[in-house]
Design a protein around this motif. Structure first.
Motif, PDB file in Angstrom:
ATOM      1  N   LEU A  73       0.831  -1.206   0.000  1.00 21.23           N
ATOM      2  CA  LEU A  73       0.000   0.000   0.000  1.00 21.23           C
ATOM      3  C   LEU A  73       0.862   1.251   0.000  1.00 21.23           C
ATOM      4  N   ASP A  74       0.343   2.320  -0.572  1.00 20.45           N
ATOM      5  CA  ASP A  74       1.055   3.595  -0.484  1.00 20.45           C
ATOM      6  C   ASP A  74       0.914   4.154   0.929  1.00 20.45           C
ATOM      7  N   LYS A  75       1.756   5.129   1.249  1.00 25.50           N
ATOM      8  CA  LYS A  75       1.791   5.669   2.614  1.00 25.50           C
ATOM      9  C   LYS A  75       0.462   6.265   3.047  1.00 25.50           C
ATOM     10  N   ALA A  76      -0.219   6.956   2.149  1.00 29.17           N
ATOM     11  CA  ALA A  76      -1.504   7.571   2.502  1.00 29.17           C
ATOM     12  C   ALA A  76      -2.533   6.507   2.872  1.00 29.17           C
ATOM     13  N   THR A  77      -2.572   5.424   2.146  1.00 26.69           N
ATOM     14  CA  THR A  77      -3.517   4.343   2.446  1.00 26.69           C
ATOM     15  C   THR A  77      -3.131   3.655   3.745  1.00 26.69           C
ATOM     16  N   ARG A  78      -1.856   3.479   3.983  1.00 29.22           N
ATOM     17  CA  ARG A  78      -1.404   2.871   5.243  1.00 29.22           C
ATOM     18  C   ARG A  78      -1.853   3.700   6.442  1.00 29.22           C
ATOM     19  N   ARG A  79      -1.801   5.014   6.305  1.00 27.84           N
ATOM     20  CA  ARG A  79      -2.190   5.894   7.425  1.00 27.84           C
ATOM     21  C   ARG A  79      -3.672   5.749   7.792  1.00 27.84           C
ATOM     22  N   GLU A  80      -4.498   5.293   6.881  1.00 27.24           N
ATOM     23  CA  GLU A  80      -5.925   5.139   7.170  1.00 27.24           C
ATOM     24  C   GLU A  80      -6.176   4.122   8.276  1.00 27.24           C
ATOM     25  N   ASP A  81      -5.249   3.213   8.488  1.00 28.96           N
ATOM     26  CA  ASP A  81      -5.386   2.219   9.558  1.00 28.96           C
ATOM     27  C   ASP A  81      -4.971   2.766  10.924  1.00 28.96           C
ATOM     28  N   SER A  82      -4.281   3.897  10.937  1.00 33.07           N
ATOM     29  CA  SER A  82      -3.705   4.429  12.183  1.00 33.07           C
ATOM     30  C   SER A  82      -4.711   4.655  13.308  1.00 33.07           C
ATOM     31  N   PRO A  83      -5.875   5.280  13.064  1.00 31.77           N
ATOM     32  CA  PRO A  83      -6.792   5.508  14.185  1.00 31.77           C
ATOM     33  C   PRO A  83      -7.262   4.203  14.838  1.00 31.77           C
ATOM     34  N   PHE A  84      -7.384   3.163  14.038  1.00 27.19           N
ATOM     35  CA  PHE A  84      -7.851   1.884  14.565  1.00 27.19           C
ATOM     36  C   PHE A  84      -6.745   1.176  15.329  1.00 27.19           C
ATOM     37  N   LEU A  85      -5.513   1.340  14.878  1.00 30.11           N
ATOM     38  CA  LEU A  85      -4.362   0.831  15.614  1.00 30.11           C
ATOM     39  C   LEU A  85      -4.270   1.511  16.975  1.00 30.11           C
ATOM     40  N   VAL A  86      -4.394   2.823  16.992  1.00 30.61           N
ATOM     41  CA  VAL A  86      -4.370   3.585  18.240  1.00 30.61           C
ATOM     42  C   VAL A  86      -5.478   3.108  19.174  1.00 30.61           C
ATOM     43  N   ALA A  87      -6.667   2.918  18.626  1.00 31.77           N
ATOM     44  CA  ALA A  87      -7.818   2.520  19.444  1.00 31.77           C
ATOM     45  C   ALA A  87      -7.627   1.127  20.043  1.00 31.77           C
ATOM     46  N   ILE A  88      -7.126   0.198  19.263  1.00 32.22           N
ATOM     47  CA  ILE A  88      -6.922  -1.160  19.781  1.00 32.22           C
ATOM     48  C   ILE A  88      -5.852  -1.148  20.872  1.00 32.22           C
TER      49      ILE A  88
END
Length: 95
Positions: A73-88
């Motif tokens: 994935l490109d970096k912008a698409t990878r960042r879309e997972d960040s809020p869910f990573l933080v939440a978990i």
């Protein structure tokens, strides 16, 4: 009656950073995130979160462009997972 996975899924939702873009109809996605919480806890990584999303997306839109391994994935698409990573990770800290 609410079961343990639903309780964990709700905790993850509560831990999402403000402004997170939560997909519509994502209750089953958050159940998958709850499994990540229980299995990996604070050791969960962005690739795990993306794999969970991809598994869910196969049932929602099997032709989605982002159903790829995380490293492709490109970096912008990878960042879309960040809020869910933080939440978990936050949910793991609270448990």
């Amino acid at each position: 009656m609410t079961n343990y996975l639903e309780l964990d899924a709700e905790l993850i939702r509560k831990c999402l950073p403000g402004g997170a873009d939560v997909p519509e109809g994502s209750d089953s996605l958050f159940l998958i995130y709850a499994v990540l919480l229980r299995s990996k806890g604070a050791d969960v990584d962005a690739s795990d979160v993306h794999d969970a999303w991809a598994a869910w997306m196969v049932g929602v839109d099997p032709d989605h462009d982002s159903i790829l391994p995380f490293e492709n994935l490109d970096k912008a698409t990878r960042r879309e997972d960040s809020p869910f990573l933080v939440a978990i990770r936050e949910a793991a800290a609270r448990r």
